[in-house]
Structures are given as C-alpha cells and as structure tokens.
Design a protein around this motif. Structure first.
Motif, mmCIF file in Angstrom:
data_model
loop_
_atom_site.group_PDB
_atom_site.id
_atom_site.type_symbol
_atom_site.label_atom_id
_atom_site.label_comp_id
_atom_site.label_asym_id
_atom_site.label_seq_id
_atom_site.Cartn_x
_atom_site.Cartn_y
_atom_site.Cartn_z
ATOM 1 N N ASN A 135 -17.297 8.391 -8.696
ATOM 2 C CA ASN A 135 -17.073 8.105 -7.506
ATOM 3 C C ASN A 135 -17.899 8.452 -6.376
ATOM 4 O O ASN A 135 -18.141 7.714 -5.431
ATOM 5 C CB ASN A 135 -15.599 8.642 -7.335
ATOM 6 N N SER A 144 -6.970 2.555 -0.868
ATOM 7 C CA SER A 144 -6.895 2.426 -2.554
ATOM 8 C C SER A 144 -8.313 2.351 -3.192
ATOM 9 O O SER A 144 -9.164 1.594 -2.462
ATOM 10 C CB SER A 144 -6.191 1.208 -2.978
ATOM 11 N N LYS A 145 -8.771 2.976 -4.109
ATOM 12 C CA LYS A 145 -10.146 2.917 -4.782
ATOM 13 C C LYS A 145 -10.008 1.482 -5.499
ATOM 14 O O LYS A 145 -9.162 1.204 -6.009
ATOM 15 C CB LYS A 145 -10.357 3.958 -5.925
ATOM 16 N N SER A 180 -7.026 6.442 -6.331
ATOM 17 C CA SER A 180 -6.737 5.350 -7.194
ATOM 18 C C SER A 180 -5.162 5.274 -7.429
ATOM 19 O O SER A 180 -4.827 4.457 -8.347
ATOM 20 C CB SER A 180 -7.377 5.634 -8.686
ATOM 21 N N ASP A 205 -9.527 12.512 -1.999
ATOM 22 C CA ASP A 205 -8.971 12.188 -3.146
ATOM 23 C C ASP A 205 -7.572 12.854 -3.287
ATOM 24 O O ASP A 205 -7.507 14.224 -2.831
ATOM 25 C CB ASP A 205 -9.782 12.452 -4.549
#
Length: 133
Positions: free
Chosen positions: A17, A116-117, A95, A64
């Motif tokens: 990421n 959102s990833k 995510s 995150d």
C-alpha cells in the motif's frame, strides 16, 4: 498548482500500500514530501519529534485502521491527547467495508473523512488540492 511542498504522513503497515501510494503521489503532479510509519506508535513518536517544525509537519495524514502495536483507532486516541500546536487534515484510509468503522471515523473530531482502499489519483489530487497552502 502551488510550488510549495505538501507534507503527507501515511500510517499503514502494508508495504505494498505504501508503494502504491508513493506511485499515486508521483502521478498527481503536486510536490509532496511523503513520510510513512508502519503503526500508530511510530507515528505518535514521529509527530511528537516534529511538533514544532512547520516545515515538515504534515498538512495531510492518511491513517489505516488495522495495524500492529497501535491500530488506527488507538492512534487517534493518542493523537488527540498530544494537543499538538499544528493540525493536519486527517483521513481514515482502509480496506474495511464495515459501516460501523465508517460511523466510528465520523465520531472523531480530527477525522475529515473515510476513504476506502484503493486510493485513486483523483481522490488524492482532491485531498492535496484542499491542503495546498
């Protein structure tokens, strides 16, 4: 777009990421100094070290949720206790598809939004435009 450099702090334990975000940053056309930390504890230590340095303090942070040591929520709790002299635009970047995570993010005064990833070039460009000095 301004010639000034935007400081970005990414708090995420996933090297892939981080790599992807670095590539996206390059494609935005903005001058960005990106720093990453792999957990909330390292991020708290970093922010404490640079708290009085306007030249490197991040204007934008992407956090995150799921990380070791201090996860995203624990980082936010610790961050709010720091009472740092400078503020950043902070977004949860996760995510997670759980509605309760999105709602929980809204409960923090320091969080401007939930992303959102995967992060897109368009979304990052929009965030950078908002923090451009």
């Amino acid at each position: 777009m301004a010639d000034s450099v935007i400081n970005l702090l990414v708090i995420d334990d996933d090297d892939i990421n981080i790599f992807i975000i670095r590539k996206i940053v390059e494609k935005t056309g903005y001058k960005v100094n990106m720093v990453s930390r792999s957990n909330g504890q390292l991020a708290v230590e970093y922010l404490t070290e640079i708290a009085d340095n306007r030249d490197v303090f991040p204007q934008l942070m992407l956090v995150d949720i799921n990380m070791p040591i201090l996860n995203g929520w624990e980082f936010l709790e610790a961050y709010e206790q720091l009472n740092l002299p400078q503020k950043s635009d902070m977004y949860m970047l996760s995510s997670s598809v759980y509605e309760n995570d999105i709602e929980k993010a809204k409960s923090y005064k320091t969080i401007k939004g939930f992303i959102s990833k995967p992060l897109t070039i368009e979304r990052l460009s929009e965030l950078l435009r908002l923090v451009t000095p």
